[in-house]
Enzyme design. Structure first.
Site, PDB file in Angstrom:
ATOM      1  N   HIS A 278      -8.761  -3.878  -2.704  1.00  0.00           N
ATOM      2  CA  HIS A 278      -7.881  -3.093  -1.827  1.00  0.00           C
ATOM      3  C   HIS A 278      -8.348  -1.628  -1.788  1.00  0.00           C
ATOM      4  O   HIS A 278      -8.467  -1.031  -0.714  1.00  0.00           O
ATOM      5  CB  HIS A 278      -6.441  -3.188  -2.354  1.00  0.00           C
ATOM      6  CG  HIS A 278      -5.434  -2.369  -1.597  1.00  0.00           C
ATOM      7  ND1 HIS A 278      -4.382  -2.924  -0.907  1.00  0.00           N
ATOM      8  CD2 HIS A 278      -5.312  -1.013  -1.431  1.00  0.00           C
ATOM      9  CE1 HIS A 278      -3.674  -1.957  -0.344  1.00  0.00           C
ATOM     10  NE2 HIS A 278      -4.211  -0.790  -0.641  1.00  0.00           N
ATOM     11  N   GLU A 279      -8.616  -1.059  -2.969  1.00  0.00           N
ATOM     12  CA  GLU A 279      -8.974   0.365  -3.032  1.00  0.00           C
ATOM     13  C   GLU A 279     -10.354   0.620  -2.439  1.00  0.00           C
ATOM     14  O   GLU A 279     -10.569   1.632  -1.765  1.00  0.00           O
ATOM     15  CB  GLU A 279      -8.901   0.862  -4.483  1.00  0.00           C
ATOM     16  CG  GLU A 279      -7.518   0.738  -5.128  1.00  0.00           C
ATOM     17  CD  GLU A 279      -6.395   1.396  -4.333  1.00  0.00           C
ATOM     18  OE1 GLU A 279      -6.655   2.398  -3.631  1.00  0.00           O
ATOM     19  OE2 GLU A 279      -5.254   0.904  -4.411  1.00  0.00           O
TER      20      GLU A 279
ATOM     21  N   CYS B  36       0.853  -1.196   0.000  1.00  0.00           N
ATOM     22  CA  CYS B  36       0.000   0.000   0.000  1.00  0.00           C
ATOM     23  C   CYS B  36       0.883   1.239   0.000  1.00  0.00           C
ATOM     24  O   CYS B  36       1.885   1.283   0.700  1.00  0.00           O
ATOM     25  CB  CYS B  36      -0.885  -0.014   1.246  1.00  0.00           C
ATOM     26  SG  CYS B  36      -1.998   1.400   1.371  1.00  0.00           S
TER      27      CYS B  36
ATOM     28  N   HIS C 203     -10.224   1.026   1.183  1.00  0.00           N
ATOM     29  CA  HIS C 203      -9.823   2.377   1.606  1.00  0.00           C
ATOM     30  C   HIS C 203     -11.033   3.291   1.757  1.00  0.00           C
ATOM     31  O   HIS C 203     -11.073   4.139   2.656  1.00  0.00           O
ATOM     32  CB  HIS C 203      -8.870   3.006   0.570  1.00  0.00           C
ATOM     33  CG  HIS C 203      -7.430   2.666   0.767  1.00  0.00           C
ATOM     34  ND1 HIS C 203      -6.726   3.002   1.900  1.00  0.00           N
ATOM     35  CD2 HIS C 203      -6.542   2.037  -0.045  1.00  0.00           C
ATOM     36  CE1 HIS C 203      -5.462   2.596   1.785  1.00  0.00           C
ATOM     37  NE2 HIS C 203      -5.328   2.003   0.608  1.00  0.00           N
TER      38      HIS C 203
HETATM   39 ZN    ZN Z   1      -3.630   1.150  -0.166  1.00  0.00          ZN
END
Ligand code: ZN
Length: 196
Positions: free
Chosen positions: A149-150, A106, A153
């Site tokens: 993953h995004e 990340c 966030h």
């Molecule tokens: Zn990240």
């Protein structure tokens, strides 16, 4: 993927990437409603510039989310090698039954690798940067893990939260030293076509 390519990095200034420990990485971001809003347009330009600059400096970096530059909007800039695109208000509408393990990293904690599990394929509904509704059906693995993953966030969830066990967070310098051994612990390695 669908959606139109966006303008180049000259259209926005690079922003600092927030690092692990910054409370703004833990906020649940808001849906984008007004696609003409200056904050949203500025965030698009800023994200594209920041992603391009990170790629130029580090030689990797495929996506970045708005919360990582301190903007609490459900907005992601993605570059899978064919130029930057925006994914706005993404929703996962289907998931494969199959999952896999990988070492994830990340931009908000570039010194760490995290062993975690992701769904092999997802289908996404989202808006492009002009507000047009798009679908990204049955993503292949590399895009699937990246977008999972995004999207995390956008909910204030970080890869470290998904560490499989207490040995699943490793400093990058140690990872590089032990790579051959650690790669055997996972089903997939980013950028390694022989391990997918
Ligand atoms: Zn990240």
């Amino acid at each position: 993927m669908e959606g139109t390519p966006i303008s180049g990095p000259e259209s926005g200034a690079e922003r600092p990437i927030l690092l692990l420990g910054d409370p703004r990485l833990r906020i649940r971001s808001e849906e984008v409603v007004d696609f003409e809003q200056p904050e949203f347009r500025g965030a698009c330009a800023g994200l594209a510039a920041t992603l391009a600059s990170f790629r130029a400096r580090h030689g990797f970096g495929r996506a970045i989310s708005a919360p990582q530059i301190g903007v609490a909007l459900r907005l992601i800039a993605v570059n899978l090698g064919d130029g930057p695109r925006f994914v706005v208000n993404p929703r996962v509408t289907a998931r494969s039954a199959e999952s896999f393990t990988m070492w994830d990293d990340c931009m908000s904690f570039p010194g760490l690798l995290v062993r975690l599990r992701r769904d092999r394929s997802v289908t996404l509904r989202y808006h492009d940067e002009t507000g047009i509704e798009c679908e990204w059906p049955r993503m292949e693995l590399a895009a699937s893990e990246l977008l999972q993953h995004e999207i995390d966030h956008l909910d204030g969830v970080l890869a470290i939260d998904r560490a499989i066990d207490r040995d699943a967070i490793v400093l990058r310098e140690v990872f590089e030293r032990r790579k051959a051994e650690l790669s055997k612990q996972v089903d997939y390695m980013i950028g390694d076509p022989t391990k997918s």
